[in-house]
Design an enzyme around this catalytic site. Structure first.
Site, PDB file in Angstrom:
ATOM      1  CG  PHE A 130      -1.437  40.121 -54.374  1.00 10.99           C
ATOM      2  CD1 PHE A 130      -0.362  40.386 -55.207  1.00 10.99           C
ATOM      3  CD2 PHE A 130      -2.300  39.089 -54.704  1.00 10.99           C
ATOM      4  CE1 PHE A 130      -0.145  39.641 -56.349  1.00 10.99           C
ATOM      5  CE2 PHE A 130      -2.097  38.333 -55.853  1.00 10.99           C
ATOM      6  CZ  PHE A 130      -1.018  38.605 -56.676  1.00 10.99           C
ATOM      7  N   GLY A 178     -10.158  37.841 -45.956  1.00  9.45           N
ATOM      8  CA  GLY A 178      -9.158  38.877 -45.726  1.00  9.45           C
ATOM      9  C   GLY A 178      -8.949  39.702 -46.984  1.00  9.45           C
ATOM     10  CG  ASP A 224       7.933  42.269 -44.987  1.00  5.32           C
ATOM     11  OD1 ASP A 224       8.171  43.081 -44.075  1.00  5.32           O
ATOM     12  OD2 ASP A 224       6.854  42.230 -45.589  1.00  5.32           O
ATOM     13  CB  VAL A 238      -7.221  36.243 -48.835  1.00  8.56           C
ATOM     14  CG1 VAL A 238      -6.800  34.805 -48.587  1.00  8.56           C
ATOM     15  CG2 VAL A 238      -6.000  37.110 -49.086  1.00  8.56           C
TER      16      VAL A 238
END
Length: 839
Positions: free
Chosen positions: A536, A532, A649, A539
C-alpha cells in the site's frame, strides 16, 4: 620376479598412483570445460548435500587464506535446505581472492551461497561485503542479514552467468564494504559450473528493430520458473544444476488458468537449433494455459509479477512447447512485458513447425520501476480457432550496466529486525527500544503487493496521451472488471477517492484527520519516521494530539493502488471494536492522499517471533495464548458482528502483538460480508495468500467462514513447527507445511518436525489436543472443519492441559463481544480452582 618385471610393476603402480592423485586434483583444478567447482567454504573434507552433490573444501583455491578464518554456525535453522554448505563459513576480514582455472572462452554459472546467522562472536548485522569477479561488480554493500529478513528466507543464493574468460583465470574477490565500520565478509558455498553460451542478441521491447547485444554481458538470475509444473531439483536439470521453481507464487490475482502435462503419446524432441541445455524436458513437458472458455479468456490476461532492481535492462526468456494442438492459427496470442507489446500474434506451432518441439524466445526490456510484469492475452486479429495462450517456462536475467555493475541496494525492510539485535536479550522490550516497535495493520506485504497491483494493471498496452476512450486501451484489460478513469471526484494524482462514499461510511465511526495533522505527527513524512514499507505504501511512526503514538499507513501518492482495500478497511474497522482486532483510529483523504491511522503495535507480527529473526523464542504457553487471542478475534468476526465477516487473509503476518503481547487480527482490505440464513456461501474471485488458501474456496470460488478456519489451521501448524507455510527450497514432499505436517501426523512422527525450542517442553496431552485441532481445521472439505468457536474452545482446553498436570474439565460461554472460559481441575470444583484466561 626379474628386475625388469619389478621395474615394470613399479612403473605401473606409479602410474596408478599418479592417476589417482590427478583425479583428486582435477576435482578442484579442472583442465577442461566440462569440470565444475562445488566448494563448501570452510569445510575440511568432502561432504554431500541432501541432493547427493559432493562439495569440496575451498582452501586450495584461496590465494591469501591468511586474510580469512573458518567458523561454524551456532544454530541450524530447521528451514535450511541442507547442512552442506551452510553450517561452515569462510570469514573475510580484509580483501581475499579465489583464483580458479577455467577454460578459455568458456561462459559459466557462478553461484554464491549465504546463511545469515551467528558465527563465533560475530554479529550477523555487521556483515557487509563486495564481490567482484573478473572486473564485474556482482555485489556491493551486500547484507545477507537484511536480505534474508526482508525476503523472509533463511539462506540466500545469488546466481550469475559471467562472460567467457579469455585468460583462463577466474578471480573472485571478497572484501568487507569500506563504507561500514567493523564490517566483515563471508560466504558459505561457491559453485562454478561451465555452461554453453545460451545468450544471443534480443529485441528491445518498445523499440522497433533494435536489439540488445548480450555476448559480452554478465547476468544475474532473477527468476527461473517451470510454468505449470513442479519444483525441479538441480540434479534433474540438463547438466547445468539449475533450480526451477513453481510459478504459482508469481501469478497475479486469482487468474491461474489451467495446468496440464503432455500426453504419454507425445515425445518431446529438441530441434537442431535448440540445445537440451536450454531447459530440461520436465519444463517443456508441462504448461499453463488460460483455460477452455473463450469468453473468459478474452477478458483477462494471464499475468506474472516479479520484484526487480530498477534501472537495469532485463532479458526475459519464454519457453514454449505445444502439447495439445497441431496446426497453425489454432492458438495465437500476444506477449506483453511491462505493459508493452513484446510480440504480437505469437503462434508456437508456427515457430516450432510441429507439436512436441521446444522453442524459446528472448526479449530485452529496460525497467525503470521495481516491478516487472509479464502477461499473455489471446490474439483477436488473427481469428484463431481457440482464444487461448500457453507458456511452459520463464526465466528473467538482469544484465550488467555500462560500468560492468550488477549490484543493487539491499531490499527495503522494517528497521526493527536490525535494531532489535542491539536490544537487551529479554522477552519484553522496554519503551525506549524503538527498534522493537512496529505497526498494527502493515503486515501481509507480499499479498498486499499483489492486491494493490490489481489497479496498476489497468494501464494500456501503450500509453496514449490525451485519449480517455476505453475502447482505445489496447489489450491490457482490467483484471477486476473495474474502470479507474477519471471522474469529477478524481484528485490531481488520478485517484477517484469517492469522498461522498467515505463520508457516508465513516461519519461518526472513526476520526477524519486533516493532512496537516498527519504531517505534523510524522514530521512531514520524514524518512526517519518510517517503520515499514508494504504494497500500500510506507508506514510511519507518529504522534496524534501531541501524545498518542500511532502507526500511519500512507498510500503512494503517485500510484493508483489500493482504493478498494482503503474503502474496505475503513468500512470494516470503523464498525468493529474488539480486544483482539487491531483498532482503526481514523483516516485522511485530503489532496489525493489515502492515509490510515492505527493503534501502535509494539511487538510486531507473530511471524517475527517464530522464525527468521533474532528474537527470543516464544514459550508454548505464550504461543497458545496468542493463538487463543487471534481465534477470539476471528470468532467475533464470524458470529459477534451484525453480519458474518470473513477475513480472507488469515496468516501469521496479519496477527499482531501489542506491548502486553495481546494478539490482534489485522489487515481487513480483503474482507467480505459472509453468507446469511438464505445463503451457504459467497461467490467471489479468489484472493488471499499462497500457502493459506482454502482449497475448496480456490476450486469453487465459494467463500465461507470455514475458509478462515482453514487458513487459521495453517497458522497453528506454523506456530508449532516454526517454518513458513510454503518453502520451495525444501524437498518436494516438504514444500507445503500442511501436507508435510499431515504426513508426519499420519506416520506418528509429528514431534520430529516441531520447533526445536519446544521439543520436550510441551505436555503431551496439550500437544495432542493442539495438533488434532490444527488437523481438523485443514480438512479438505469445509463441512468437515470445526467452527471458529470450536477451535477457540479446543485451544483454551489445550492451554489448560499445559497448565495442569491432570486433565481439566471446562465450562465456557459466549456473548457478542467475546468468548470467555473458565476451568476446574478434575480433583476439585471449588471456586478457587477456576482460572480465567482473560486475566
Amino acid at each position: 620376479m626379474s628386475s625388469n618385471t619389478r621395474f615394470l610393476f613399479f612403473i605401473f603402480s606409479l602410474l596408478l598412483t599418479l592417476n589417482s592423485v590427478f583425479h583428486i586434483v582435477s576435482q578442484t583444478t579442472p583442465s577442461d570445460s566440462d569440470a565444475s567447482y562445488i566448494l563448501a567454504c570452510g569445510a575440511s573434507t568432502d561432504a554431500e548435500d541432501t541432493d547427493g552433490r559432493t562439495w569440496k573444501p575451498d582452501s586450495q583455491l584461496l590465494s591469501n587464506s591468511g586474510n580469512s578464518m573458518i567458523l561454524s554456525a551456532h544454530v541450524q535453522d530447521p528451514s535450511l535446505p541442507s547442512t552442506i554448505p551452510y553450517m561452515t563459513a569462510r570469514i573475510f576480514t580484509s580483501t581475499s581472492t579465489y583464483k580458479i582455472l577455467v577454460a578459455k572462452g568458456q561462459r559459466f554459472w557462478l553461484r554464491l551461497h549465504f546463511y545469515s546467522t551467528s558465527y563465533g562472536t560475530l554479529d550477523p548485522s555487521k556483515s557487509y561485503l563486495d564481490v567482484i569477479a573478473n572486473g564485474f561488480t556482482l555485489l556491493h554493500n551486500f547484507s545477507a542479514s537484511i536480505t534474508a529478513q526482508a525476503l523472509t528466507q533463511v539462506s540466500i543464493m545469488k546466481e550469475f552467468s559471467l562472460v567467457p574468460a579469455q585468460s583462463g583465470d577466474l578471480d573472485i574477490t571478497f572484501k568487507p564494504t569500506l563504507e561500514q565500520k567493523d564490517a566483515y565478509a563471508f560466504v558459505n558455498g561457491i559453485e562454478v559450473i561451465p555452461m554453453p553460451d545460451i545468450f544471443k542478441p534480443a529485441p528491445l521491447v518498445g523499440y522497433n528493430d533494435q536489439f540488445v547485444e548480450v555476448e559480452s554481458s554478465s547476468f544475474q538470475t532473477i527468476a527461473r520458473l517451470n510454468v505449470g509444473g513442479q519444483f525441479i531439483l538441480p540434479t534433474d536439470d540438463s547438466g547445468l544444476t539449475r533450480t526451477w521453481y513453481d510459478d504459482s507464487p508469481y501469478i497475479f490475482s486469482a487468474a491461474f488458468g489451467v495446468t496440464y502435462k503432455a500426453d504419454k503419446s507425445i515425445k518431446i524432441q529438441y530441434p537442431s537449433n535448440v540445445s537440451k541445455e536450454i531447459a530440461p524436458l520436465d519444463v517443456y513437458n508441462t504448461a499453463r494455459s488460460m483455460g477452455p472458455n473463450a469468453n473468459i479468456n478474452i477478458n483477462y490476461n494471464l499475468t506474472w509479477v516479479f520484484q526487480i532492481d530498477a534501472k537495469f535492462t532485463y532479458l526475459v526468456r519464454f519457453h514454449f512447447c505445444e502439447l495439445d494442438l497441431e496446426k497453425v492459427n489454432q492458438r495465437v496470442f500476444n506477449i506483453f512485458v511491462n505493459n508493452q507489446t513484446a510480440k504480437e500474434n505469437a503462434d508456437v506451432i508456427e515457430w516450432a513447425e510441429s507439436q512436441g518441439v521446444p522453442v524459446y524466445k528472448d526479449y530485452a526490456v529496460y525497467a525503470s520501476d521495481e516491478d516487472l510484469w509479464v502477461a499473455l492475452h489471446p490474439s483477436v486479429s488473427t481469428k484463431p480457432q481457440y482464444y487461448d495462450a500457453i507458456l511452459n517456462g520463464l526465466e528473467i536475467f538482469k544484465m550488467n550496466d555500462t560500468r560492468g555493475n550488477l549490484a543493487a541496494p539491499n531490499p527495503v525492510q522494517s528497521p526493527m529486525p536490525i535494531q532489535a539485535d542491539d536490544a537487551p536479550k529479554k522477552f519484553r522490550p522496554s519503551r525506549s527500544e524503538r527498534a522493537a516497535h512496529v505497526i498494527g495493520g502493515i503486515s501481509g506485504g507480499v499479498v498486499g503487493c499483489a492486491v494493490v497491483a490489481g489497479f496498476f494493471i489497468c494501464f494500456t498496452k501503450e500509453k496514449r496521451k490525451g485519449d480517455g476512450n476505453p475502447s482505445s486501451r489496447g489489450n491490457w484489460l482490467p483484471l477486476y472488471g473495474r474502470s479507474h478513469t477519471s471522474t469529477s471526484n478524481s484528485t490531481t494524482s488520478g485517484k477517484s477517492i469517492a469522498s461522498s462514499q467515505l463520508s457516508s461510511v465513516a461519519a461518526g465511526l472513526c476520526r477524519h484527520f486533516s493532512l496537516s495533522e498527519i504531517k505534523h505527527g510524522t514530521k512531514n513524512f520524514s524518512e526517519s519516521q518510517v517503520i515499514g514499507v508494504g504494497g500500500f505504501g510506507k508506514v510511519y511512526e507518529g504522534l496524534i494530539d501531541g501524545k498518542t503514538k500511532v502507526a500511519i499507513k500512507r498510500s503512494n501518492p503517485s500510484s493508483e493502488q489500493g482504493l478498494d482495500e482503503f474503502l474496505t478497511e475503513i468500512e470494516m474497522l470503523s464498525r468493529l471494536r474488539h480486544k483482539h482486532l487491531v483498532s482503526l483510529i481514523g483516516f485522511c483523504e485530503e489532496d489525493g492522499e489515502m492515509i490510515l491511522v492505527y493503534d501502535y503495535m509494539a511487538n510486531g507480527t507473530l511471524r517475527e517471533h517464530l522464525y527468521r529473526s533474532n528474537k527470543p523464542a516464544l514459550s508454548w504457553q505464550q504461543r497458545l495464548a496468542i493463538c487463543i487471542g487471534a481465534a477470539r478475534g476471528l470468532h467475533y468476526l464470524h458470529t459477534g458482528a451484525r453480519y458474518t465477516i470473513i477475513h480472507r487473509d488469515v496468516k501469521t503476518t496479519n496477527i499482531l502483538l501489542d506491548e502486553k503481547w495481546v494478539a490482534k487480527v489485522s489487515d481487513f482490505g480483503l474482507s467480505k460480508i459472509g453468507s446469511n440464513l438464505h445463503q451457504t456461501h459467497v461467490s467471489t474471485m479468489v484472493k488471499g495468500s499462497f500457502g493459506y488458501l482454502d482449497p475448496e474456496y480456490f476450486r469453487r470460488q465459494q467463500l465461507t467462514e470455514k475458509s478462515d478456519v482453514y487458513s487459521f489451521g495453517v497458522v497453528l501448524f506454523e506456530v508449532l513447527c516454526a517454518r513458513p507455510a510454503l518453502n520451495p527450497l525444501l524437498p518436494m514432499e516438504q514444500v507445503s507445511l500442511v501436507d508435510w505436517a499431515l504426513h508426519c501426523q499420519r506416520k506418528g512422527i509429528l514431534e520430529d518436525i516441531i520447533d526445536p525450542h519446544l521439543k520436550g517442553k510441551i505436555n503431551p496431552l496439550s500437544l495432542r489436543k493442539f495438533t488434532e485441532t490444527a488437523e481438523k481445521c485443514v480438512a479438505d472439505q469445509g463441512l468437515d472443519r470445526p467452527t471458529m468457536g470450536d477451535v477457540l474452545w479446543n485451544l483454551e482446553f489445550s492451554l489448560q492441559l499445559e497448565k495442569t498436570p491432570e486433565q481439566p474439565k471446562m465450562v465456557s460461554y459466549n456473548n457478542a463481544d467475546d468468548t470467555y472460559a473458565t476451568y476446574t481441575a478434575m480433583s476439585g470444583t471449588d471456586e478457587d480452582s477456576f482460572v480465567s484466561l482473560e486475566k
